[in-house]
Design a protein around this motif. Structure first.
Motif, PDB file in Angstrom:
ATOM      1  N   THR A   3      -0.691  -9.601  -5.426  1.00 10.38           N
ATOM      2  CA  THR A   3      -1.336  -9.957  -4.173  1.00 10.38           C
ATOM      3  C   THR A   3      -1.224  -8.833  -3.149  1.00 10.38           C
ATOM      4  OG1 THR A   3       0.659 -10.908  -3.201  1.00 10.38           O
ATOM      5  CG2 THR A   3      -0.683 -12.367  -4.585  1.00 10.38           C
ATOM      6  N   ARG A   4      -1.955  -8.990  -2.066  1.00 10.86           N
ATOM      7  CA  ARG A   4      -1.848  -8.035  -0.961  1.00 10.86           C
ATOM      8  C   ARG A   4      -0.428  -8.027  -0.411  1.00 10.86           C
ATOM      9  NH1 ARG A   4      -2.470  -7.585   4.683  1.00 10.86           N
ATOM     10  NH2 ARG A   4      -3.722  -5.773   5.321  1.00 10.86           N
ATOM     11  N   GLU A   5       0.176  -9.219  -0.338  1.00  5.78           N
ATOM     12  CA  GLU A   5       1.545  -9.310   0.155  1.00  5.78           C
ATOM     13  C   GLU A   5       2.502  -8.534  -0.740  1.00  5.78           C
ATOM     14  OE1 GLU A   5       4.832 -12.701   1.458  1.00  5.78           O
ATOM     15  OE2 GLU A   5       3.063 -13.263   0.298  1.00  5.78           O
ATOM     16  N   ASP A   6       2.246  -8.556  -2.060  1.00  2.66           N
ATOM     17  CA  ASP A   6       3.095  -7.796  -2.983  1.00  2.66           C
ATOM     18  C   ASP A   6       3.034  -6.308  -2.671  1.00  2.66           C
ATOM     19  OD1 ASP A   6       3.853 -10.093  -4.392  1.00  2.66           O
ATOM     20  OD2 ASP A   6       2.152  -9.935  -5.750  1.00  2.66           O
ATOM     21  N   TRP A   7       1.830  -5.799  -2.484  1.00  4.21           N
ATOM     22  CA  TRP A   7       1.680  -4.379  -2.157  1.00  4.21           C
ATOM     23  C   TRP A   7       2.413  -4.049  -0.856  1.00  4.21           C
ATOM     24  CZ3 TRP A   7      -0.005  -0.557  -5.170  1.00  4.21           C
ATOM     25  CH2 TRP A   7      -0.799  -0.870  -6.272  1.00  4.21           C
ATOM     26  N   LEU A   8       2.269  -4.907   0.143  1.00  8.06           N
ATOM     27  CA  LEU A   8       2.937  -4.665   1.417  1.00  8.06           C
ATOM     28  C   LEU A   8       4.454  -4.740   1.281  1.00  8.06           C
ATOM     29  CD1 LEU A   8       0.677  -6.603   3.939  1.00  8.06           C
ATOM     30  CD2 LEU A   8       1.222  -4.171   4.017  1.00  8.06           C
ATOM     31  N   ASN A   9       4.947  -5.719   0.531  1.00  8.94           N
ATOM     32  CA  ASN A   9       6.389  -5.878   0.382  1.00  8.94           C
ATOM     33  C   ASN A   9       7.023  -4.690  -0.327  1.00  8.94           C
ATOM     34  OD1 ASN A   9       6.624  -8.362   1.679  1.00  8.94           O
ATOM     35  ND2 ASN A   9       6.255  -9.530  -0.182  1.00  8.94           N
ATOM     36  N   VAL A  10       6.391  -4.233  -1.388  1.00  8.30           N
ATOM     37  CA  VAL A  10       6.942  -3.090  -2.117  1.00  8.30           C
ATOM     38  C   VAL A  10       6.820  -1.822  -1.279  1.00  8.30           C
ATOM     39  CG1 VAL A  10       6.776  -1.688  -4.203  1.00  8.30           C
ATOM     40  CG2 VAL A  10       6.506  -4.163  -4.351  1.00  8.30           C
ATOM     41  N   ALA A  11       5.704  -1.664  -0.583  1.00  7.52           N
ATOM     42  CA  ALA A  11       5.544  -0.511   0.304  1.00  7.52           C
ATOM     43  C   ALA A  11       6.603  -0.523   1.404  1.00  7.52           C
ATOM     44  CB  ALA A  11       4.146  -0.506   0.913  1.00  7.52           C
ATOM     45  N   MET A  12       6.917  -1.712   1.917  1.00  2.36           N
ATOM     46  CA  MET A  12       7.945  -1.829   2.941  1.00  2.36           C
ATOM     47  C   MET A  12       9.307  -1.428   2.389  1.00  2.36           C
ATOM     48  SD  MET A  12       7.976  -2.811   6.179  1.00  2.36           S
ATOM     49  CE  MET A  12       6.692  -4.043   6.375  1.00  2.36           C
TER      50      MET A  12
END
Length: 224
Positions: free
Chosen positions: A25-34
């Motif tokens: 998900t988009r949230e996954d990309w954001l969480n890993v990027a964070m």
């Protein structure tokens, strides 16, 4: 070489991580990027590296983001919506006394959902190498300071004194976190009454400190 398991933040900590061709998900990309921004710095927030960490094709990235810059902008937006909005909300929260109001602000030190200290450090480090991020950080610092100044003013501190006390509170907290003292949580919450007297010149009312201490210890317990 075998790939490591993806680092994903799920509501259910027991859930299996997404691997292979399963869509993220988009949230996954954001969480890993964070995670990468905090641990390694903005230079390491790269699409291919993030995809490799999640064991997915980087093509899925473009379902959610136009470019790496789009992802970086989303990280900054999330930082503002967490840290700046969280601190402003706590400073504006109704409280019967200034000492109770500061206990509300202290909640930011205990609850990363209100204020993510590691993320704030990462953005400040990023701002050293980016003019636009520096400008955004300056605006966010100003918003926080203005909210804290208004907080003191609500309890009848003169304007200049309110601004000065707000600076002492804000910059002391930032410096305290930078120092990374690693003191026991019990010791940290035990100093709250004296800090309140120093920040306000007033004594806390019965129950105010105990309420915050219970809140902080519960938050730290859940974060373990």
């Amino acid at each position: 070489m075998a790939r490591s398991k993806p680092v994903l933040h799920r509501d259910d900590p027991k859930a299996e991580p997404l691997v292979g061709n399963i869509k993220v998900t988009r949230e996954d990309w954001l969480n890993v990027a964070m995670d990468v921004l905090i641990s390694d710095g903005v230079e390491q927030v790269k699409v291919l590296a993030l995809a490799d960490r999640m064991a997915v094709s980087r093509s899925s990235f473009y379902w959610y983001f136009k470019s790496r810059q789009d992802l970086l902008d989303a990280l900054l937006q999330q930082w503002e919506e967490t840290n700046t909005a969280g601190m402003v909300a706590m400073a504006e929260r109704a409280a019967p006394t200034i000492t109770a109001a500061i206990c509300n602000v202290f909640r930011c030190t205990a609850n990363s959902g209100l204020f993510n200290t590691a993320l704030d450090f990462a953005v400040r480090d990023w701002a050293r190498r980016s003019g636009p991020v520096r400008s955004l950080l300056d605006r966010s610092d100003q918003r926080r300071m203005e909210a804290l100044s208004r907080m003191f003013a609500r309890y009848d501190y003169p304007e200049f004194e309110a601004e000065t006390r707000a600076k002492v509170l804000y910059y002391m907290q930032l410096g305290y976190d930078v120092a990374q003292l690693n003191e026991p949580n019990e010791e940290r919450v035990g100093t709250v009454p004296e800090y309140l007297r120093i920040f306000t010149g007033r004594d806390p009312q019965p129950g105010e400190v105990e309420e915050f201490q219970a809140y902080a210890m519960e938050q730290w317990k859940q974060a373990r």
